[in-house]
Design an enzyme around this catalytic site. Structure first.
Site, PDB file in Angstrom:
ATOM      1  N   LEU A  33      24.376  38.017 -17.736  1.00 26.13           N
ATOM      2  CA  LEU A  33      25.746  38.163 -17.216  1.00 26.13           C
ATOM      3  C   LEU A  33      25.794  39.054 -15.967  1.00 26.13           C
ATOM      4  O   LEU A  33      26.852  39.541 -15.607  1.00 26.13           O
ATOM      5  CB  LEU A  33      26.711  38.693 -18.290  1.00 26.13           C
ATOM      6  CG  LEU A  33      26.883  37.812 -19.538  1.00 26.13           C
ATOM      7  CD1 LEU A  33      27.852  38.466 -20.533  1.00 26.13           C
ATOM      8  CD2 LEU A  33      27.423  36.419 -19.158  1.00 26.13           C
ATOM      9  N   SER A 124      14.347  25.355  -4.715  1.00 32.03           N
ATOM     10  CA  SER A 124      15.291  25.276  -3.592  1.00 32.03           C
ATOM     11  C   SER A 124      14.631  24.633  -2.385  1.00 32.03           C
ATOM     12  O   SER A 124      13.412  24.754  -2.182  1.00 32.03           O
ATOM     13  CB  SER A 124      15.719  26.702  -3.233  1.00 32.03           C
ATOM     14  OG  SER A 124      16.333  26.732  -1.974  1.00 32.03           O
ATOM     15  N   ALA A 125      15.441  24.024  -1.561  1.00 30.45           N
ATOM     16  CA  ALA A 125      14.956  23.465  -0.301  1.00 30.45           C
ATOM     17  C   ALA A 125      14.379  24.556   0.587  1.00 30.45           C
ATOM     18  O   ALA A 125      13.638  24.273   1.530  1.00 30.45           O
ATOM     19  CB  ALA A 125      16.102  22.775   0.422  1.00 30.45           C
ATOM     20  N   TYR A 150      14.070  36.160  -1.362  1.00 29.69           N
ATOM     21  CA  TYR A 150      14.623  35.219  -2.355  1.00 29.69           C
ATOM     22  C   TYR A 150      13.895  33.882  -2.260  1.00 29.69           C
ATOM     23  O   TYR A 150      13.413  33.340  -3.251  1.00 29.69           O
ATOM     24  CB  TYR A 150      16.139  35.033  -2.127  1.00 29.69           C
ATOM     25  CG  TYR A 150      16.646  33.692  -2.594  1.00 29.69           C
ATOM     26  CD1 TYR A 150      16.873  33.456  -3.945  1.00 29.69           C
ATOM     27  CD2 TYR A 150      16.858  32.636  -1.690  1.00 29.69           C
ATOM     28  CE1 TYR A 150      17.294  32.207  -4.381  1.00 29.69           C
ATOM     29  CE2 TYR A 150      17.273  31.398  -2.117  1.00 29.69           C
ATOM     30  CZ  TYR A 150      17.493  31.183  -3.457  1.00 29.69           C
ATOM     31  OH  TYR A 150      17.896  29.945  -3.886  1.00 29.69           O
ATOM     32  N   LYS A 154      11.063  31.660  -4.907  1.00 30.47           N
ATOM     33  CA  LYS A 154      11.130  30.249  -5.332  1.00 30.47           C
ATOM     34  C   LYS A 154       9.768  29.587  -5.119  1.00 30.47           C
ATOM     35  O   LYS A 154       9.269  28.859  -5.967  1.00 30.47           O
ATOM     36  CB  LYS A 154      12.205  29.485  -4.554  1.00 30.47           C
ATOM     37  CG  LYS A 154      13.628  29.904  -4.878  1.00 30.47           C
ATOM     38  CD  LYS A 154      14.054  29.442  -6.250  1.00 30.47           C
ATOM     39  CE  LYS A 154      15.435  29.916  -6.639  1.00 30.47           C
ATOM     40  NZ  LYS A 154      15.716  29.831  -8.078  1.00 30.47           N
ATOM     41  N   LEU A 201      28.605  29.132   2.488  1.00 28.10           N
ATOM     42  CA  LEU A 201      29.744  28.516   3.187  1.00 28.10           C
ATOM     43  C   LEU A 201      30.932  28.204   2.263  1.00 28.10           C
ATOM     44  O   LEU A 201      32.054  28.631   2.535  1.00 28.10           O
ATOM     45  CB  LEU A 201      29.268  27.241   3.898  1.00 28.10           C
ATOM     46  CG  LEU A 201      30.338  26.507   4.692  1.00 28.10           C
ATOM     47  CD1 LEU A 201      30.897  27.374   5.813  1.00 28.10           C
ATOM     48  CD2 LEU A 201      29.788  25.194   5.255  1.00 28.10           C
ATOM     49  N   ARG A 292      23.695  32.983  12.879  1.00 27.97           N
ATOM     50  CA  ARG A 292      23.256  33.904  11.827  1.00 27.97           C
ATOM     51  C   ARG A 292      21.721  33.916  11.810  1.00 27.97           C
ATOM     52  O   ARG A 292      21.111  32.842  11.726  1.00 27.97           O
ATOM     53  CB  ARG A 292      23.807  33.417  10.481  1.00 27.97           C
ATOM     54  CG  ARG A 292      23.539  34.328   9.316  1.00 27.97           C
ATOM     55  CD  ARG A 292      24.269  33.865   8.062  1.00 27.97           C
ATOM     56  NE  ARG A 292      23.705  32.646   7.493  1.00 27.97           N
ATOM     57  CZ  ARG A 292      24.088  32.099   6.348  1.00 27.97           C
ATOM     58  NH1 ARG A 292      25.085  32.651   5.649  1.00 27.97           N
ATOM     59  NH2 ARG A 292      23.533  31.004   5.892  1.00 27.97           N
ATOM     60  N   PRO A 293      21.112  35.095  11.898  1.00 29.07           N
ATOM     61  CA  PRO A 293      19.645  35.136  11.933  1.00 29.07           C
ATOM     62  C   PRO A 293      19.043  34.416  10.726  1.00 29.07           C
ATOM     63  O   PRO A 293      19.534  34.550   9.603  1.00 29.07           O
ATOM     64  CB  PRO A 293      19.315  36.635  11.869  1.00 29.07           C
ATOM     65  CG  PRO A 293      20.564  37.335  12.273  1.00 29.07           C
ATOM     66  CD  PRO A 293      21.714  36.441  11.917  1.00 29.07           C
ATOM     67  N   ASP A 295      18.939  31.191  10.131  1.00 27.61           N
ATOM     68  CA  ASP A 295      19.472  29.848   9.850  1.00 27.61           C
ATOM     69  C   ASP A 295      18.665  28.766  10.572  1.00 27.61           C
ATOM     70  O   ASP A 295      18.301  28.924  11.740  1.00 27.61           O
ATOM     71  CB  ASP A 295      20.931  29.739  10.330  1.00 27.61           C
ATOM     72  CG  ASP A 295      21.922  30.179   9.275  1.00 27.61           C
ATOM     73  OD1 ASP A 295      21.528  30.288   8.088  1.00 27.61           O
ATOM     74  OD2 ASP A 295      23.094  30.404   9.627  1.00 27.61           O
TER      75      ASP A 295
HETATM   76  C1  UD1 Z   1      21.105  29.443   1.760  1.00 32.40           C
HETATM   77  C2  UD1 Z   1      19.634  29.686   1.571  1.00 32.40           C
HETATM   78  C3  UD1 Z   1      19.137  28.801   0.460  1.00 32.40           C
HETATM   79  C4  UD1 Z   1      19.957  28.971  -0.779  1.00 32.40           C
HETATM   80  C5  UD1 Z   1      21.395  28.663  -0.462  1.00 32.40           C
HETATM   81  C6  UD1 Z   1      22.301  28.820  -1.657  1.00 32.40           C
HETATM   82  C7  UD1 Z   1      17.983  30.115   3.336  1.00 32.40           C
HETATM   83  C8  UD1 Z   1      17.495  29.732   4.684  1.00 32.40           C
HETATM   84  N1  UD1 Z   1      18.976  29.408   2.841  1.00 32.40           N
HETATM   85  O1  UD1 Z   1      21.207  28.125   2.314  1.00 32.40           O
HETATM   86  O2  UD1 Z   1      17.812  29.135   0.186  1.00 32.40           O
HETATM   87  O3  UD1 Z   1      19.470  28.137  -1.794  1.00 32.40           O
HETATM   88  O4  UD1 Z   1      21.823  29.545   0.569  1.00 32.40           O
HETATM   89  O5  UD1 Z   1      22.352  30.136  -2.076  1.00 32.40           O
HETATM   90  O6  UD1 Z   1      17.485  31.032   2.753  1.00 32.40           O
HETATM   91  N2  UD1 Z   1      27.955  29.375   7.357  1.00 32.40           N
HETATM   92  C9  UD1 Z   1      28.956  29.720   8.237  1.00 32.40           C
HETATM   93  N3  UD1 Z   1      29.843  30.688   7.869  1.00 32.40           N
HETATM   94  C10 UD1 Z   1      29.761  31.338   6.669  1.00 32.40           C
HETATM   95  C11 UD1 Z   1      28.730  30.968   5.769  1.00 32.40           C
HETATM   96  C12 UD1 Z   1      27.838  29.991   6.165  1.00 32.40           C
HETATM   97  O7  UD1 Z   1      29.054  29.181   9.335  1.00 32.40           O
HETATM   98  O8  UD1 Z   1      30.588  32.217   6.390  1.00 32.40           O
HETATM   99  C13 UD1 Z   1      26.995  28.338   7.758  1.00 32.40           C
HETATM  100  C14 UD1 Z   1      25.580  28.848   7.845  1.00 32.40           C
HETATM  101  O9  UD1 Z   1      25.335  29.393   9.105  1.00 32.40           O
HETATM  102  C15 UD1 Z   1      24.791  27.576   7.570  1.00 32.40           C
HETATM  103  C16 UD1 Z   1      25.704  26.753   6.643  1.00 32.40           C
HETATM  104  O10 UD1 Z   1      26.998  27.325   6.774  1.00 32.40           O
HETATM  105  O11 UD1 Z   1      24.619  26.878   8.745  1.00 32.40           O
HETATM  106  C17 UD1 Z   1      25.293  26.836   5.178  1.00 32.40           C
HETATM  107  O12 UD1 Z   1      25.103  28.197   4.847  1.00 32.40           O
HETATM  108  P1  UD1 Z   1      24.895  28.687   3.348  1.00 32.40           P
HETATM  109  O13 UD1 Z   1      25.982  28.150   2.487  1.00 32.40           O
HETATM  110  O14 UD1 Z   1      24.687  30.159   3.368  1.00 32.40           O
HETATM  111  O15 UD1 Z   1      23.567  27.940   2.884  1.00 32.40           O
HETATM  112  P2  UD1 Z   1      22.117  27.878   3.566  1.00 32.40           P
HETATM  113  O16 UD1 Z   1      21.920  28.978   4.533  1.00 32.40           O
HETATM  114  O17 UD1 Z   1      21.911  26.492   4.024  1.00 32.40           O
END
Ligand code: UD1
Length: 336
Positions: A33, A124-125, A150, A154, A201, A292-293, A295
């Protein structure tokens, strides 16, 4: 079957438990939890009309884990439990290595002690790192240029599973490599509800939609992609859970196997925002911000191996995921 689900009250785990109960399996959950709430159990019961057995334990506690294994004879284990924040893992690498690796090693040790030889692991990918093609196939190398602890856990856990399979020719391990899970059960009773400011996101979009955060920052609009924003393979979490169901029969063949679970189609961050606005009928405040660094510009699954060998493919769309997200939001908090 009698199935142990670690992390079964978490976001993906709880959806998995619902699918397993619906299929008539007996489910035992172990969850600390640390990142979920006990109320999730009531919601699972409300949806599936059945109750899983629940233990609140941390998998790092070998003695407690061994006790649970003494009381149940599991047919297989589905292992979701683990810390999962990319940014936290950069700040606290030892916490991530200690927790995620020790948990898995304890789990595998108890499985070995009790002759349980089947496991599905939540991979994870991220294991594909940053030096591959954007479209990921299981045969690509893993572990290169992973930018955070993290993601490295994996990858390391996949290696551990591989070695356990080599040491025991009857052992069967499947690593399912998730792309970007979104959405929730259509009842809106369970879903992703992180504390504080989310990194991912969809949870961020949800908090903006609920008025808890002001504006979504879209990280980067100058990528080499069709609209300049990053592209990801967003997969509905119910499709993802069904991918695990499809993988269960494949555990009959011993050895280590990996499968991508994704849709095969990338969607950009801006497309996601536009679709969210269209379906909700309201503007979602957003602005462009610096990259975002860490990405990647784009990454999506080639899901053909899962389709071919497991007979699984996604059925739900991004629109479905957004609709279900809105239902969950209505159930949990006021929107706008
Ligand atoms: C990340 C992790 C992945 C993990 C996944 C779920 C890396 C590289 N990626 O994926 O391992 O399994 O999270 O936890 O370690 N974005 C925005 N604004 C926001 C948040 C996100 O623009 O406030 C964008 C990001 O820049 C990215 C996309 O949305 O381009 C997806 O981001 P996110 O949901 O964090 O997933 P990943 O980075 O793809």
């Amino acid at each position: 079957m009698k199935i142990l689900v670690t992390g079964g009250t978490g976001y993906i785990g709880s959806h998995m438990v619902v699918e397993l109960l619906n299929e008539g399996h007996e489910v035992i959950i172990i969850d600390s939890l640390v990142n979920s709430k006990i109320e999730v159990l009531n919601k699972i019961q409300e949806i599936a009309k059945k109750t899983p057995i629940f233990y609140q334990e941390n998998l790092t506690d070998h003695t407690a884990l061994e006790e649970i294994f003494k009381n149940h004879s599991f047919d297989l284990v589905i292992h979701f439990a683990g810390l999962k924040s990319v940014s936290e893992s950069v700040e606290k690498p030892l916490l991530y290595y200690q927790n995620n690796l020790a948990s898995t090693i304890n789990l595998l040790d108890c499985m070995q002690n009790h002759k349980i030889k089947k496991i599905i692991f939540s991979s994870s990918a991220t294991v594909y790192g940053g030096s591959n093609e954007s479209e990921c196939i299981e045969t690509m190398p893993t572990g290169q240029n992973i930018t955070n602890p993290y993601g490295k856990t994996k990858c390391m856990i996949e290696e551990i599973l591989k070695d356990v399979c080599i040491s025991d020719p009857e052992f069967s391990a499947i690593a399912l490599r998730y792309f970007n899970p979104i959405g929730n059960h259509s009842s809106g009773l369970i879903g992703e509800n992180p504390n504080g400011i989310p990194n991912n996101l969809m949870p961020y979009i949800m908090k903006v939609a609920a008025g808890e955060l002001e504006t979504l920052s879209i990280y980067g609009n100058d990528y080499n992609t069709p609209d300049g924003t990053c592209r990801r393979d967003f997969i509905h979490v119910v499709d993802l859970a069904k991918g695990h169901l499809a993988a269960i029969p494949a555990l009959e063949a011993p050895g280590f196997k990996t499968y991508n679970l994704g849709t095969g189609t990338p969607t950009s961050v801006l497309e996601m925002v536009n679709t969210f606005e269209k379906i909700s009928g309201r503007p979602l405040p957003h602005q462009f911000a610096p990259r975002r660094p860490g990405d990647l510009a784009e990454i999506w699954a080639n899901p053909s191996k899962a389709e071919r060998e497991l007979g699984w493919q996604t059925k739900l769309t991004i629109e479905d995921a957004i609709r279900d997200t809105l239902t969950f939001l209505e159930n949990t908090r006021k929107i706008w």
